[in-house]
Write a protein that holds these residues in place. Structure first.
Motif, PDB file in Angstrom:
ATOM      1  N   ALA A 125       0.851  -1.199   0.000  1.00  0.00           N
ATOM      2  CA  ALA A 125       0.000   0.000   0.000  1.00  0.00           C
ATOM      3  C   ALA A 125       0.882   1.242   0.000  1.00  0.00           C
ATOM      4  CB  ALA A 125      -0.887  -0.003   1.240  1.00  0.00           C
ATOM      5  N   ILE A 126       0.821   1.989  -1.106  1.00  0.00           N
ATOM      6  CA  ILE A 126       1.704   3.160  -1.217  1.00  0.00           C
ATOM      7  C   ILE A 126       0.937   4.453  -0.942  1.00  0.00           C
ATOM      8  CG2 ILE A 126       3.182   4.503  -2.789  1.00  0.00           C
ATOM      9  CD1 ILE A 126       3.722   1.752  -4.218  1.00  0.00           C
ATOM     10  N   THR A 127       1.425   5.218   0.030  1.00  0.00           N
ATOM     11  CA  THR A 127       0.826   6.512   0.356  1.00  0.00           C
ATOM     12  C   THR A 127       1.749   7.601  -0.193  1.00  0.00           C
ATOM     13  OG1 THR A 127      -0.116   5.599   2.385  1.00  0.00           O
ATOM     14  CG2 THR A 127       0.081   7.997   2.272  1.00  0.00           C
ATOM     15  N   PHE A 128       1.144   8.657  -0.741  1.00  0.00           N
ATOM     16  CA  PHE A 128       1.948   9.775  -1.271  1.00  0.00           C
ATOM     17  C   PHE A 128       2.055  10.923  -0.278  1.00  0.00           C
ATOM     18  CE2 PHE A 128       0.946   8.407  -5.816  1.00  0.00           C
ATOM     19  CZ  PHE A 128       2.268   8.105  -6.107  1.00  0.00           C
ATOM     20  N   SER A 129       3.271  11.473  -0.172  1.00  0.00           N
ATOM     21  CA  SER A 129       3.451  12.667   0.656  1.00  0.00           C
ATOM     22  C   SER A 129       4.225  13.720  -0.140  1.00  0.00           C
ATOM     23  CB  SER A 129       4.226  12.316   1.929  1.00  0.00           C
ATOM     24  OG  SER A 129       5.586  12.071   1.634  1.00  0.00           O
ATOM     25  N   LEU A 130       4.223  14.935   0.393  1.00  0.00           N
ATOM     26  CA  LEU A 130       5.023  16.013  -0.215  1.00  0.00           C
ATOM     27  C   LEU A 130       6.132  16.391   0.739  1.00  0.00           C
ATOM     28  CD1 LEU A 130       2.624  18.800  -1.576  1.00  0.00           C
ATOM     29  CD2 LEU A 130       4.206  17.422  -2.923  1.00  0.00           C
ATOM     30  N   PRO A 148      -4.576  28.181   0.335  1.00  0.00           N
ATOM     31  CA  PRO A 148      -5.204  26.959   0.883  1.00  0.00           C
ATOM     32  C   PRO A 148      -5.875  26.072  -0.161  1.00  0.00           C
ATOM     33  CG  PRO A 148      -5.650  28.832   2.300  1.00  0.00           C
ATOM     34  CD  PRO A 148      -4.971  29.387   1.086  1.00  0.00           C
ATOM     35  N   GLU A 149      -6.353  26.679  -1.262  1.00  0.00           N
ATOM     36  CA  GLU A 149      -7.042  25.876  -2.290  1.00  0.00           C
ATOM     37  C   GLU A 149      -6.100  24.835  -2.912  1.00  0.00           C
ATOM     38  OE1 GLU A 149      -7.162  29.269  -2.150  1.00  0.00           O
ATOM     39  OE2 GLU A 149      -9.173  29.263  -1.254  1.00  0.00           O
ATOM     40  N   TYR A 150      -4.822  25.175  -2.943  1.00  0.00           N
ATOM     41  CA  TYR A 150      -3.849  24.224  -3.505  1.00  0.00           C
ATOM     42  C   TYR A 150      -3.729  22.962  -2.637  1.00  0.00           C
ATOM     43  CZ  TYR A 150      -2.179  27.437  -7.085  1.00  0.00           C
ATOM     44  OH  TYR A 150      -2.080  28.244  -8.190  1.00  0.00           O
ATOM     45  N   VAL A 151      -4.009  23.117  -1.335  1.00  0.00           N
ATOM     46  CA  VAL A 151      -4.011  21.940  -0.444  1.00  0.00           C
ATOM     47  C   VAL A 151      -5.101  20.984  -0.923  1.00  0.00           C
ATOM     48  CG1 VAL A 151      -4.358  21.122   1.931  1.00  0.00           C
ATOM     49  CG2 VAL A 151      -3.168  23.308   1.524  1.00  0.00           C
ATOM     50  N   ASP A 152      -6.280  21.565  -1.235  1.00  0.00           N
ATOM     51  CA  ASP A 152      -7.404  20.744  -1.717  1.00  0.00           C
ATOM     52  C   ASP A 152      -7.033  20.033  -3.023  1.00  0.00           C
ATOM     53  OD1 ASP A 152      -8.350  22.437   0.224  1.00  0.00           O
ATOM     54  OD2 ASP A 152     -10.278  22.811  -0.750  1.00  0.00           O
ATOM     55  N   ALA A 180       2.205  16.108   4.259  1.00  0.00           N
ATOM     56  CA  ALA A 180       3.093  17.123   3.666  1.00  0.00           C
ATOM     57  C   ALA A 180       3.865  17.881   4.733  1.00  0.00           C
ATOM     58  CB  ALA A 180       2.270  18.110   2.821  1.00  0.00           C
ATOM     59  N   SER A 181       5.093  18.276   4.362  1.00  0.00           N
ATOM     60  CA  SER A 181       5.902  19.140   5.232  1.00  0.00           C
ATOM     61  C   SER A 181       6.011  20.503   4.545  1.00  0.00           C
ATOM     62  CB  SER A 181       7.291  18.549   5.432  1.00  0.00           C
ATOM     63  OG  SER A 181       7.961  18.449   4.199  1.00  0.00           O
ATOM     64  N   LEU A 182       6.074  21.579   5.331  1.00  0.00           N
ATOM     65  CA  LEU A 182       6.027  22.908   4.719  1.00  0.00           C
ATOM     66  C   LEU A 182       7.267  23.245   3.904  1.00  0.00           C
ATOM     67  CD1 LEU A 182       4.293  25.169   7.414  1.00  0.00           C
ATOM     68  CD2 LEU A 182       3.282  24.003   5.455  1.00  0.00           C
ATOM     69  N   THR A 183       8.429  22.805   4.366  1.00  0.00           N
ATOM     70  CA  THR A 183       9.624  23.077   3.561  1.00  0.00           C
ATOM     71  C   THR A 183      10.658  21.966   3.717  1.00  0.00           C
ATOM     72  OG1 THR A 183      11.204  24.785   2.890  1.00  0.00           O
ATOM     73  CG2 THR A 183      10.927  24.481   5.259  1.00  0.00           C
ATOM     74  N   HIS A 184      11.835  22.166   3.067  1.00  0.00           N
ATOM     75  CA  HIS A 184      12.902  21.155   3.123  1.00  0.00           C
ATOM     76  C   HIS A 184      14.149  21.805   3.715  1.00  0.00           C
ATOM     77  CE1 HIS A 184      15.834  18.339   0.919  1.00  0.00           C
ATOM     78  NE2 HIS A 184      15.276  17.630   1.878  1.00  0.00           N
ATOM     79  N   MET A 185      15.261  21.835   3.004  1.00  0.00           N
ATOM     80  CA  MET A 185      16.529  22.342   3.558  1.00  0.00           C
ATOM     81  C   MET A 185      16.600  23.865   3.659  1.00  0.00           C
ATOM     82  SD  MET A 185      18.128  19.489   4.103  1.00  0.00           S
ATOM     83  CE  MET A 185      19.907  19.647   4.227  1.00  0.00           C
ATOM     84  N   SER A 186      15.752  24.564   2.906  1.00  0.00           N
ATOM     85  CA  SER A 186      15.806  26.032   2.919  1.00  0.00           C
ATOM     86  C   SER A 186      14.502  26.630   3.437  1.00  0.00           C
ATOM     87  CB  SER A 186      16.045  26.571   1.514  1.00  0.00           C
ATOM     88  OG  SER A 186      17.166  25.951   0.931  1.00  0.00           O
ATOM     89  N   THR A 187      14.637  27.828   3.987  1.00  0.00           N
ATOM     90  CA  THR A 187      13.464  28.582   4.412  1.00  0.00           C
ATOM     91  C   THR A 187      12.704  29.009   3.158  1.00  0.00           C
ATOM     92  OG1 THR A 187      14.509  29.319   6.443  1.00  0.00           O
ATOM     93  CG2 THR A 187      12.808  30.764   5.514  1.00  0.00           C
ATOM     94  N   ASN A 188      11.389  28.823   3.153  1.00  0.00           N
ATOM     95  CA  ASN A 188      10.597  29.262   1.988  1.00  0.00           C
ATOM     96  C   ASN A 188       9.471  30.192   2.450  1.00  0.00           C
ATOM     97  OD1 ASN A 188       8.691  27.570   3.113  1.00  0.00           O
ATOM     98  ND2 ASN A 188       8.654  26.103   1.431  1.00  0.00           N
ATOM     99  N   TYR A 189       8.494  30.432   1.599  1.00  0.00           N
ATOM    100  CA  TYR A 189       7.464  31.400   1.977  1.00  0.00           C
ATOM    101  C   TYR A 189       6.431  30.850   2.967  1.00  0.00           C
ATOM    102  CZ  TYR A 189       4.748  29.330  -1.855  1.00  0.00           C
ATOM    103  OH  TYR A 189       4.089  28.472  -2.676  1.00  0.00           O
ATOM    104  N   ARG A 215      -5.803  24.483   6.835  1.00  0.00           N
ATOM    105  CA  ARG A 215      -6.485  23.807   5.724  1.00  0.00           C
ATOM    106  C   ARG A 215      -6.156  22.300   5.714  1.00  0.00           C
ATOM    107  NH1 ARG A 215     -11.021  25.345   3.185  1.00  0.00           N
ATOM    108  NH2 ARG A 215     -11.341  23.864   1.476  1.00  0.00           N
ATOM    109  N   MET A 216      -4.901  21.989   6.020  1.00  0.00           N
ATOM    110  CA  MET A 216      -4.505  20.572   6.057  1.00  0.00           C
ATOM    111  C   MET A 216      -5.333  19.840   7.119  1.00  0.00           C
ATOM    112  SD  MET A 216      -0.364  20.897   5.593  1.00  0.00           S
ATOM    113  CE  MET A 216       0.061  19.148   5.645  1.00  0.00           C
TER     114      MET A 216
END
Ligand SMILES: [Zn+2]
Length: 402
Positions: free
Chosen positions: A134-139, A148-152, A162-171, A195-196
């Motif tokens: 069973a494969i679940t997708f994450s970001l 927030p609509e992009y979350v939908d 999903a996690s908000l960012t990775h190695m760098s600070t983003n918006y 929204r999440m």
């Protein structure tokens, strides 16, 4: 004297047999536990591997994850992370995310006899019970969430964590490995978290700055996960979690899943690596000086040097028991219900500990857990039941059914 030697040898062989017998029994027990478990490794960078043109349909000689090795190791509920490099944050990251997802879907469809995409916690249970993966997708990095609509939209596309960012600070958020911009998460990051919660997407805090994790703990109505993070008390690294954060995540019903990268597991490793690199750099410089015109002998010496360096790197790596050390530490701190595994395989090069080179070594990791005194029911929780419980709680908290 001869008699004494004979007695000594007989005793030695008897003890060896006893030990190998014990190890065999433990391995058998480990395999049995895995076969009866939902094994949810909550962070794997397999989609990036696929996007870069590697098939996971066949067994590869490199990397750590493909279908044959998942089946062999007993991994049946992986979370495949769609990683978005921070350098794409301002350059249509959604286009990249869609391309990676499309490539991954294609590969899963090619293997539909053994795998299926899971869109809920019930899906994971059903698919695993049917004998499939069973494969679940994450970001990993949510710079595709412009509002927030992009979350939908991404929920509809199948993203469940999903996690908000990775190695760098983003918006959306500060990163643990970059400069502070928001003092935690940004105002838009806060809207995204809310929204999440509403749509039932699991919030992952791995890679975020300490303050960002604190912000999310305050805002989120649902428990959260650190899908691939270790304990900072055991290994000093900004990517790892402090005791305070581990306790706060657990108090909220959340989960900390231990990463398999040796650099996060062993805080002394980076300095040791640097020392070795420095030594070999100097040796190479000496060779360059000696063989200024190059030539066959020079090339052979360089090859030898590289081999020696590789061996030396390998020799300082911790063994797989260090993963269990982190699991045990977290268990002792907050209890067995709040710890799991998030290998980060396919995203950590060859930096996993000795004895845990790929997913086929999962039974050996379980053997270590048994040796460390974890019970069968403890291990089943670590392997997947804790993740399933967290997932269900997140689903319960959702207020919109997309
Ligand atoms: Zn990561």
């Amino acid at each position: 004297m001869k008699k004494l030697l004979k007695v000594a040898l007989t005793t030695f062989f008897a003890i060896s047999l006893l030990f190998s017998g014990q190890n065999n029994d433990l391995k058998k027990k480990a395999i049995k536990i895995i076969r009866e478990s939902i094994v949810a490794d909550t962070h794997e960078d397999t989609p990036t591997t696929i996007y870069r043109g590697k098939s996971i349909t066949i067994r590869r000689s490199e990397g750590q994850i493909d279908f044959p090795r998942m089946l062999e190791g007993g991994l049946n509920a992986p979370v495949f992370a769609i990683w978005i490099p921070n350098k794409l944050d301002e350059k249509n990251p959604e286009v990249y995310a869609l391309k990676v997802m499309a490539a991954t879907l294609k590969e899963i469809y090619k293997n539909e006899k053994v795998s299926e995409i899971a869109y809920s916690s019930d899906d994971i249970k059903r698919i695993v019970e049917s004998g499939k993966i069973a494969i679940t997708f994450s970001l990993e990095n949510s710079s595709v969430f412009h509002s927030p609509e992009y979350v939908d939209i991404f929920y509809k596309l199948g993203i469940r964590m999903a996690s908000l960012t990775h190695m760098s600070t983003n918006y959306l958020s500060d990163s643990s490995t970059d400069k502070e911009k928001w003092g935690g998460i940004s105002p838009l990051g806060e809207e995204i978290i809310r929204r999440m919660n509403k749509v039932g997407m699991i919030i992952d805090v791995s890679h975020l700055s300490d303050k960002a994790v604190e912000d999310i703990l305050e805002i989120s109505s649902a428990p959260i996960i650190a899908s691939h993070s270790c304990a900072r008390a055991l290994a000093e690294h900004p990517r790892n979690l402090t005791d305070k954060l581990i306790k706060a995540i657990a108090e909220k019903g959340g989960l900390v899943d231990v990463n398999f990268a040796s650099f996060y597991l062993d805080g002394t490793l980076r300095d040791k690596y640097k020392k070795i690199s420095k030594k070999y750099k100097k040796m190479k410089e000496e060779l360059d000086k000696k063989y200024q015109n190059g030539g066959k002998e020079y090339e052979e010496k360089i090859k030898e040097l590289k081999e020696m360096q590789k061996k030396e790197y390998y020799s300082i790596k911790p063994d797989l028991s260090i993963v269990v050390k982190h699991i045990k530490y977290i268990k002792n701190l907050v209890g067995i219900d709040h710890v799991g595994i998030g290998s980060d395989f396919e995203g950590i090069g060859n930096s996993a500990p000795r004895g845990l080179e790929d997913i086929t070594k999962l039974p050996d990791l379980v053997v270590e857990m048994l040796k460390a005194g974890f019970s069968e029911s403890d291990i089943k929780k670590i392997l997947g039941l804790n993740f399933l419980r967290l997932y269900k709680e997140v689903e319960k908290k959702k207020t919109i059914n997309l």
